[in-house]
Design a protein around this motif. Structure first.
Motif, PDB file in Angstrom:
ATOM      1  N   LEU A   3      41.837  38.230  54.305  1.00  0.00           N
ATOM      2  CA  LEU A   3      43.028  38.939  53.828  1.00  0.00           C
ATOM      3  C   LEU A   3      43.102  39.001  52.304  1.00  0.00           C
ATOM      4  O   LEU A   3      44.123  39.401  51.754  1.00  0.00           O
ATOM      5  CB  LEU A   3      44.290  38.254  54.366  1.00  0.00           C
ATOM      6  N   LYS A   4      42.005  38.619  51.630  1.00  0.00           N
ATOM      7  CA  LYS A   4      41.990  38.634  50.175  1.00  0.00           C
ATOM      8  C   LYS A   4      41.160  39.808  49.663  1.00  0.00           C
ATOM      9  O   LYS A   4      40.201  40.237  50.313  1.00  0.00           O
ATOM     10  CB  LYS A   4      41.401  37.329  49.629  1.00  0.00           C
ATOM     11  N   THR A   5      41.528  40.276  48.483  1.00  0.00           N
ATOM     12  CA  THR A   5      40.687  41.248  47.782  1.00  0.00           C
ATOM     13  C   THR A   5      39.617  40.501  47.000  1.00  0.00           C
ATOM     14  O   THR A   5      39.662  39.270  46.871  1.00  0.00           O
ATOM     15  CB  THR A   5      41.537  42.095  46.829  1.00  0.00           C
ATOM     16  N   GLU A  55      41.091  38.447  44.136  1.00  0.00           N
ATOM     17  CA  GLU A  55      41.811  37.280  44.640  1.00  0.00           C
ATOM     18  C   GLU A  55      40.850  36.219  45.163  1.00  0.00           C
ATOM     19  O   GLU A  55      41.151  35.023  45.110  1.00  0.00           O
ATOM     20  CB  GLU A  55      42.768  37.695  45.752  1.00  0.00           C
ATOM     21  N   THR A  80      46.099  41.529  52.359  1.00  0.00           N
ATOM     22  CA  THR A  80      45.724  42.932  52.484  1.00  0.00           C
ATOM     23  C   THR A  80      44.819  43.126  53.690  1.00  0.00           C
ATOM     24  O   THR A  80      44.038  42.232  54.052  1.00  0.00           O
ATOM     25  CB  THR A  80      44.991  43.409  51.211  1.00  0.00           C
ATOM     26  N   ASP A 113      42.737  45.734  53.742  1.00  0.00           N
ATOM     27  CA  ASP A 113      41.719  46.672  53.263  1.00  0.00           C
ATOM     28  C   ASP A 113      40.319  46.286  53.750  1.00  0.00           C
ATOM     29  O   ASP A 113      39.483  47.164  54.004  1.00  0.00           O
ATOM     30  CB  ASP A 113      41.730  46.731  51.735  1.00  0.00           C
TER      31      ASP A 113
END
Length: 273
Positions: A29-31, A34, A48, A50
């Motif tokens: 769930l991290k970019t 991050e 996120t 993504d």
């Protein structure tokens, strides 16, 4: 105090067991920024999706994650059906049928459990190359679809616990060998069949080394190899790899939630037999 100490140890053990999976979820769930700016054991706020979108929208070059999942499902189904069918026949033959050299053949086959899989990988690959099965579905499933020593041993030991009088009664009624197996033995063997099914599903879904060796194109690549392919020459996209790992874990979590009792019973059976 003794009970409190026991539960404290169990809680610590449960946390240690679950923590790697929590890190998979947090990292997925991290970019990318991050991932480098926060501690691995801390979640990103807000998270996120993504990474999951990138896996499934085809935006990652040379990665077809949906196809990898479909290939894994297909491989798991084929291997599970093959293991159940051929292992059942072989185990019944070793348990009930009389033929010369039965015990010698059985223990010689079971002795192959002592040979690590990595020892046979190269000879097996050379055989597949000689018959033209490299990077094909036949080469992918052939080493495992016809049964396994552990599965045959497990089923044979269970069949030997069933009373022979049941088969004798069926033969008096005119039943043949196949009829006895299908109508008498298998209905009584649901627990061990469930055990073998669960073990085969977990093995097939997580199998990595042989698919990595035998597959060289997206047409036969499974999800474990697909996740490894996210690691390129210039580095690894850990957030994408963890997103793929989480997606690969979800089906097994669903299987566990649906078949908790069967899984507990399978652990008991494999431990006692």
């Amino acid at each position: 105090m003794k009970r409190v100490a026991v539960y404290a140890v169990l809680v610590v053990g449960a946390f240690v067991s679950v923590f790697p999976y929590l890190m998979v979820v947090f990292t997925s769930l991290k970019t990318a920024p991050e991932l480098n700016s926060t501690a691995p054991w801390l979640p990103a706020l807000p998270g996120t999706l993504d990474n999951f979108v990138s896996l499934f929208d085809g935006s990652i070059a040379n990665v077809s994650f949906v196809a990898y999942l479909w290939h894994t499902v297909l491989l798991t189904v084929v291997l599970t059906v093959g293991q159940l069918v051929f292992t059942t026949f072989a185990a019944y033959a070793f348990a009930r049928m009389r033929f010369p050299g039965r015990q010698l053949l059985f223990w010689a086959y079971v002795a192959t459990l002592m040979v690590p899989n990595v020892v046979t990988m190269i000879p097996l690959y050379l055989i597949m190359r000689q018959i033209g099965w490299v990077d094909t579905w036949m080469g992918l499933v052939a080493p495992y679809v016809l049964g396994s020593p552990y599965g045959i041993f497990l089923m044979r030991q269970f069949f030997q616990t069933l009373p022979a009088d049941l088969e004798d009664a069926a033969r008096i009624d005119g039943a043949g060998t196949m009829s006895i197996l299908l109508r008498v033995i298998l209905p009584l063997s649901k627990p061990i069949l469930g055990t073998l099914t669960i073990l085969t599903i977990v093995f097939s879904w997580h199998n990595f080394l042989w698919p990595l060796i035998i597959s060289s194109s997206d047409s036969t690549r499974v999800v474990t190899v697909g996740i490894a392919s996210l690691q390129g020459n210039l580095g690894a996209d850990y957030n994408l790899m963890m997103a793929g790992s989480f997606v690969a874990l979800v089906p097994l979590i669903v299987v566990f939630l649906l078949f908790q009792r069967s899984i507990v019973r399978s652990v008991a059976l494999t431990g006692l037999k």
